[in-house]
Scaffold this active site. Structure first.
Site, PDB file in Angstrom:
ATOM      1  N   ARG A  28      53.158 102.690  20.661  1.00 22.64           N
ATOM      2  CA  ARG A  28      53.359 102.756  19.207  1.00 22.64           C
ATOM      3  C   ARG A  28      54.334 103.878  18.860  1.00 22.64           C
ATOM      4  O   ARG A  28      54.266 104.967  19.444  1.00 22.64           O
ATOM      5  CB  ARG A  28      52.020 102.950  18.489  1.00 22.64           C
ATOM      6  N   ASP A  29      55.234 103.569  17.908  1.00 19.29           N
ATOM      7  CA  ASP A  29      56.226 104.548  17.456  1.00 19.29           C
ATOM      8  C   ASP A  29      55.508 105.723  16.786  1.00 19.29           C
ATOM      9  O   ASP A  29      54.553 105.540  16.033  1.00 19.29           O
ATOM     10  CB  ASP A  29      57.193 103.879  16.477  1.00 19.29           C
ATOM     11  N   ILE A  30      56.003 106.925  17.055  1.00 14.50           N
ATOM     12  CA  ILE A  30      55.381 108.137  16.510  1.00 14.50           C
ATOM     13  C   ILE A  30      55.589 108.232  14.995  1.00 14.50           C
ATOM     14  O   ILE A  30      54.832 108.916  14.305  1.00 14.50           O
ATOM     15  CB  ILE A  30      55.953 109.390  17.235  1.00 14.50           C
ATOM     16  N   ASN A  86      68.836  99.592  18.460  1.00 18.36           N
ATOM     17  CA  ASN A  86      69.912 100.458  18.001  1.00 18.36           C
ATOM     18  C   ASN A  86      70.751 100.890  19.192  1.00 18.36           C
ATOM     19  O   ASN A  86      70.213 101.176  20.267  1.00 18.36           O
ATOM     20  CB  ASN A  86      69.332 101.695  17.297  1.00 18.36           C
ATOM     21  N   GLU A  94      68.350 107.427  18.273  1.00 20.81           N
ATOM     22  CA  GLU A  94      67.864 108.806  18.447  1.00 20.81           C
ATOM     23  C   GLU A  94      67.506 109.093  19.889  1.00 20.81           C
ATOM     24  O   GLU A  94      67.708 110.208  20.375  1.00 20.81           O
ATOM     25  CB  GLU A  94      66.602 109.041  17.597  1.00 20.81           C
ATOM     26  N   VAL A  95      66.919 108.123  20.551  1.00 20.08           N
ATOM     27  CA  VAL A  95      66.443 108.322  21.929  1.00 20.08           C
ATOM     28  C   VAL A  95      67.291 107.447  22.844  1.00 20.08           C
ATOM     29  O   VAL A  95      67.302 106.213  22.708  1.00 20.08           O
ATOM     30  CB  VAL A  95      64.949 107.965  22.078  1.00 20.08           C
ATOM     31  N   HIS A  99      65.506 100.644  24.050  1.00 23.38           N
ATOM     32  CA  HIS A  99      64.199 100.171  23.584  1.00 23.38           C
ATOM     33  C   HIS A  99      64.391  99.125  22.500  1.00 23.38           C
ATOM     34  O   HIS A  99      65.370  99.149  21.754  1.00 23.38           O
ATOM     35  CB  HIS A  99      63.336 101.325  23.063  1.00 23.38           C
ATOM     36  N   HIS A 101      62.566  97.855  19.078  1.00 28.26           N
ATOM     37  CA  HIS A 101      61.550  98.106  18.058  1.00 28.26           C
ATOM     38  C   HIS A 101      60.932  96.757  17.682  1.00 28.26           C
ATOM     39  O   HIS A 101      61.666  95.819  17.327  1.00 28.26           O
ATOM     40  CB  HIS A 101      62.165  98.687  16.784  1.00 28.26           C
TER      41      HIS A 101
HETATM   42  P1  DGP Z   1      65.997 104.863  17.800  1.00 27.50           P
HETATM   43  O1  DGP Z   1      66.517 105.448  16.515  1.00 27.50           O
HETATM   44  O2  DGP Z   1      66.242 103.379  17.891  1.00 27.50           O
HETATM   45  O3  DGP Z   1      66.482 105.631  19.009  1.00 27.50           O
HETATM   46  O4  DGP Z   1      64.426 105.018  17.723  1.00 27.50           O
HETATM   47  C1  DGP Z   1      63.700 105.996  18.374  1.00 27.50           C
HETATM   48  C2  DGP Z   1      62.271 105.873  17.924  1.00 27.50           C
HETATM   49  O5  DGP Z   1      61.462 106.607  18.827  1.00 27.50           O
HETATM   50  C3  DGP Z   1      61.996 106.460  16.532  1.00 27.50           C
HETATM   51  O6  DGP Z   1      61.524 105.407  15.686  1.00 27.50           O
HETATM   52  C4  DGP Z   1      60.905 107.497  16.753  1.00 27.50           C
HETATM   53  C5  DGP Z   1      60.401 107.197  18.135  1.00 27.50           C
HETATM   54  N1  DGP Z   1      60.000 108.359  18.903  1.00 27.50           N
HETATM   55  C6  DGP Z   1      60.748 109.462  19.147  1.00 27.50           C
HETATM   56  N2  DGP Z   1      60.079 110.330  19.928  1.00 27.50           N
HETATM   57  C7  DGP Z   1      58.868 109.745  20.179  1.00 27.50           C
HETATM   58  C8  DGP Z   1      57.728 110.150  20.934  1.00 27.50           C
HETATM   59  O7  DGP Z   1      57.668 111.217  21.536  1.00 27.50           O
HETATM   60  N3  DGP Z   1      56.674 109.287  20.955  1.00 27.50           N
HETATM   61  C9  DGP Z   1      56.706 108.080  20.322  1.00 27.50           C
HETATM   62  N4  DGP Z   1      55.610 107.325  20.404  1.00 27.50           N
HETATM   63  N5  DGP Z   1      57.757 107.669  19.609  1.00 27.50           N
HETATM   64  C10 DGP Z   1      58.827 108.499  19.529  1.00 27.50           C
END
Ligand code: DGP
Length: 116
Positions: A28-30, A86, A94-95, A99, A101
């Site tokens: 699950r997204d944080i 993305n 961001e990461v 991935h 979503h």
């Molecule tokens: P993007 O912008 O597509 O790279 O989305 C990165 C997503 O990752 C963003 O919606 C927040 C999520 N995210 C970032 N750090 C963490 C983490 O440590 N744990 C979890 N569960 N989600 C994270």
């Protein structure tokens, strides 16, 4: 350097993992943007779609199959859901660990924010 997602996949950082096998991990997204917001991540460290190769075709297809299964598991498959990938700065990635979503549980509105 490994991304936070690599540490989650390895069990070295906490996350609400909803699915894991030898090829993908989903958690699950944080910072959820919808009632259901799950990230589906290849266990292999691929930074973004820009680095995808033909050797990744099987795992990329598997990510979609897992997305479908999770949509059913979360009971959002009938009303519908959105899958987002993305890539790079203009998309707001961001990461830098590829991935998908998986978003659902409410009407998600237009695909892109209007600029006018
Ligand atoms: P993007 O912008 O597509 O790279 O989305 C990165 C997503 O990752 C963003 O919606 C927040 C999520 N995210 C970032 N750090 C963490 C983490 O440590 N744990 C979890 N569960 N989600 C994270």
């Amino acid at each position: 350097m490994s991304s936070i997602f690599a540490r989650i996949i390895a069990g070295e950082a906490p996350a609400d993992i909803v699915y894991q096998d030898d090829r993908v991990t989903a958690f699950r997204d944080i910072n959820p943007q919808a009632p259901v917001h799950i990230l589906i991540v290849p266990n292999k460290e691929i930074p973004s779609v820009n680095e995808v190769t033909e050797a990744d075709e099987a795992v990329l297809g598997h990510m979609l199959v897992v997305a479908k299964q999770l949509a059913q598991q979360e009971d959002i498959h009938k009303n519908g859901y959105r899958l987002i990938v993305n890539c790079g700065d203009h998309a707001g990635q961001e990461v830098y660990h590829l991935h998908i979503h998986l978003l659902g549980g409410r009407a998600l509105g237009p695909m892109l924010q209007r600029r006018d």
